[in-house]
Design a protein around this motif. Structure first.
Motif, mmCIF file in Angstrom:
data_model
loop_
_atom_site.group_PDB
_atom_site.id
_atom_site.type_symbol
_atom_site.label_atom_id
_atom_site.label_comp_id
_atom_site.label_asym_id
_atom_site.label_seq_id
_atom_site.Cartn_x
_atom_site.Cartn_y
_atom_site.Cartn_z
ATOM 1 N N ASP A 1 -4.348 -12.085 6.998
ATOM 2 C CA ASP A 1 -3.783 -12.554 8.260
ATOM 3 C C ASP A 1 -4.928 -12.736 9.260
ATOM 4 O O ASP A 1 -5.617 -11.771 9.608
ATOM 5 C CB ASP A 1 -2.781 -11.533 8.785
ATOM 6 C CG ASP A 1 -2.058 -11.991 10.054
ATOM 7 O OD1 ASP A 1 -2.518 -12.954 10.698
ATOM 8 O OD2 ASP A 1 -1.043 -11.359 10.412
ATOM 9 N N ILE B 1 5.070 -20.924 11.421
ATOM 10 C CA ILE B 1 4.225 -21.027 12.619
ATOM 11 C C ILE B 1 4.852 -21.981 13.640
ATOM 12 O O ILE B 1 5.437 -23.007 13.289
ATOM 13 C CB ILE B 1 2.778 -21.461 12.285
ATOM 14 C CG1 ILE B 1 2.733 -22.890 11.731
ATOM 15 C CG2 ILE B 1 2.130 -20.499 11.298
ATOM 16 C CD1 ILE B 1 1.313 -23.452 11.629
ATOM 17 N N ARG C 1 -12.898 -16.847 11.216
ATOM 18 C CA ARG C 1 -11.993 -17.402 10.202
ATOM 19 C C ARG C 1 -12.749 -18.143 9.100
ATOM 20 O O ARG C 1 -12.168 -18.494 8.076
ATOM 21 C CB ARG C 1 -10.972 -18.335 10.860
ATOM 22 C CG ARG C 1 -10.067 -17.611 11.828
ATOM 23 C CD ARG C 1 -8.941 -18.476 12.347
ATOM 24 N NE ARG C 1 -8.197 -17.776 13.391
ATOM 25 C CZ ARG C 1 -6.961 -18.065 13.759
ATOM 26 N NH1 ARG C 1 -6.331 -19.077 13.194
ATOM 27 N NH2 ARG C 1 -6.364 -17.377 14.713
ATOM 28 N N SER D 1 6.258 -23.893 7.548
ATOM 29 C CA SER D 1 5.797 -23.039 6.449
ATOM 30 C C SER D 1 5.298 -23.941 5.325
ATOM 31 O O SER D 1 6.001 -24.874 4.918
ATOM 32 C CB SER D 1 6.926 -22.147 5.924
ATOM 33 O OG SER D 1 7.339 -21.215 6.894
ATOM 34 N N GLY E 1 -4.584 -14.075 12.376
ATOM 35 C CA GLY E 1 -4.024 -14.323 13.704
ATOM 36 C C GLY E 1 -4.850 -13.755 14.842
ATOM 37 O O GLY E 1 -4.867 -14.323 15.940
ATOM 38 N N SER F 1 4.298 -17.929 17.458
ATOM 39 C CA SER F 1 4.944 -17.079 16.454
ATOM 40 C C SER F 1 4.506 -17.536 15.070
ATOM 41 O O SER F 1 3.988 -18.636 14.898
ATOM 42 C CB SER F 1 6.472 -17.152 16.573
ATOM 43 O OG SER F 1 6.934 -18.479 16.368
ATOM 44 N N GLY F 2 4.721 -16.674 14.076
ATOM 45 C CA GLY F 2 4.348 -17.003 12.713
ATOM 46 C C GLY F 2 3.010 -16.408 12.315
ATOM 47 O O GLY F 2 2.362 -15.696 13.096
ATOM 48 N N THR F 3 2.595 -16.722 11.097
ATOM 49 C CA THR F 3 1.387 -16.132 10.518
ATOM 50 C C THR F 3 0.566 -17.191 9.797
ATOM 51 O O THR F 3 1.125 -18.046 9.099
ATOM 52 C CB THR F 3 1.755 -15.024 9.505
ATOM 53 O OG1 THR F 3 2.606 -14.066 10.141
ATOM 54 C CG2 THR F 3 0.512 -14.319 8.982
ATOM 55 N N ARG G 1 -2.435 -17.208 7.003
ATOM 56 C CA ARG G 1 -3.195 -16.385 6.063
ATOM 57 C C ARG G 1 -4.232 -17.241 5.349
ATOM 58 O O ARG G 1 -3.895 -18.301 4.814
ATOM 59 C CB ARG G 1 -2.273 -15.733 5.030
ATOM 60 C CG ARG G 1 -1.236 -14.798 5.634
ATOM 61 C CD ARG G 1 -0.411 -14.094 4.543
ATOM 62 N NE ARG G 1 0.672 -13.323 5.140
ATOM 63 C CZ ARG G 1 0.538 -12.107 5.625
ATOM 64 N NH1 ARG G 1 -0.656 -11.513 5.570
ATOM 65 N NH2 ARG G 1 1.570 -11.471 6.154
ATOM 66 N N GLU H 1 3.135 -19.386 7.553
ATOM 67 C CA GLU H 1 4.461 -18.782 7.490
ATOM 68 C C GLU H 1 5.154 -18.904 8.848
ATOM 69 O O GLU H 1 4.798 -18.211 9.802
ATOM 70 C CB GLU H 1 4.356 -17.306 7.085
ATOM 71 C CG GLU H 1 3.739 -17.076 5.713
ATOM 72 C CD GLU H 1 3.539 -15.607 5.406
ATOM 73 O OE1 GLU H 1 3.691 -14.772 6.334
ATOM 74 O OE2 GLU H 1 3.214 -15.277 4.250
#
Length: 330
Positions: free
Chosen positions: A66, A9, A75, A23, A68, A57-59, A61, A7
């Protein structure tokens, strides 16, 4: 396996925007290829997902969570690099089992033996398990490198041009193998390459990157047949698409530039072009033409032969149109 959602990023290195507001969704069980030239942002995107680089910045998933603030180990992703990344003093068996012995996984010995044997069968190297890594061919080393990721059974596989250092035959063989393995396991896989053949033959989805931006995302067929720009159209297809002034052909046109795939040029009528040379490739013949000072490549029957200097007539069939900036005109 899991769905991965990016999202908005972004990532910069100094004044260079390596990833610019990307995205995209990598569906569960999909084989997604990021395609673009050097510097397009492919590897940086992979490293942001893995946690090897920190987002500006951004996410990101993974399976709805999330990640991050998670470390790469938390992960639960497995990464295959361009180079083999094997321990040369270890056997194939020891290299394959090494990730399973990490303090995080703490895999029981009987489970390690089962997974190593299972993966060696999938990669068709069970007879090499007791060989040292240095005794393997380049293709076998890369299979072991891929196997080190497969034994992990992660949520997503991340592969950074794993076939680029191999010769042409090995690349072709391992393309087939990798697609077979991914289909058999039903795994989610994100694969980075600048090789359009790899993208077209293996991907369920292709993301085309340009200067850190995602400029088009879809199935290989959709991107090939419906590119959104000259840049995207030029990334897929061999020989490359011909981009020509529309005025070279009579009649009305939707835009100032016309895009013609080699298979979409009809010979025998239309505008006159001069034969420069023919390339006989066995299964096809590529004919290089000069159309009023513009180079054109088309395909002809392998049994046809055109001498240099011959004048033939050509016309468009199912052309694509682009405006002066290179954007698609529908």
């Amino acid at each position: 396996m899991a769905e991965v959602v990016l999202e908005n990023i972004s990532k910069s290195f100094g004044d260079i925007k390596a990833v610019d507001d990307i995205s995209m969704t990598i569906p569960n069980g999909a084989f997604v290829v990021l395609l673009g030239p050097t510097g397009a942002g492919k590897t940086t995107t992979l490293r942001l997902i893995s946690g090897l680089e920190k987002l500006d910045s951004g996410t990101v998933r993974i399976a709805g969570r999330d990640v991050g603030m998670d470390t790469p180990a938390q992960r639960d992703v497995a990464m295959v690099f361009q180079q083999y990344s094997l321990y040369p003093h270890m056997t194939v068996r020891e290299n394959l089992s090494f990730p399973l012995r990490s303090p995080i996984l703490k895999t029981p010995e009987d489970e390690i033996a089962r997974k190593v044997n299972e993966v060696s069968e999938i990669l068709q190297i069970p007879h090499k398990l007791d060989n040292k890594a240095t005794e393997l061919s380049g293709g076998e080393m890369q299979r072991v490198s891929i196997g080190r990721a497969l034994v992990r059974d992660p949520q997503i596989f991340l592969m950074d041009e794993p076939l680029s250092s191999l010769d042409a035959k090995l690349r072709a063989d391992l393309r087939v193998e990798l697609k077979r393995i991914q289909a058999d396991l039903g795994s989610t896989l994100l694969y980075v390459t600048h090789d359009q053949v790899e993208a077209m033959t293996m991907a369920t989805h292709i993301g085309v990157l340009e200067n850190g931006r995602l400029v088009q995302y879809g199935t290989p067929r959709d991107i090939y047949e419906n590119p959104g720009s000259v840049y995207v159209a030029s990334r897929l297809g061999l020989p490359r698409i011909n981009i020509l002034p529309s005025e070279l052909f009579g009649g009305d046109h939707k835009g100032p530039q016309i895009g013609l795939r080699p298979e979409n040029i009809v010979e025998g009528e239309g505008s006159e072009a001069r034969v420069i040379r023919a390339e006989h490739l066995g299964d096809q013949t590529r004919l290089h033409l000069d159309l009023n000072g513009h180079p054109v490549v088309t395909l002809i029957d392998v049994h046809q032969d055109y001498p240099s200097g011959k004048i033939i007539k050509i016309r468009p069939r199912n052309p694509l149109y682009f405006d002066a900036s290179g954007a698609r005109v529908n």
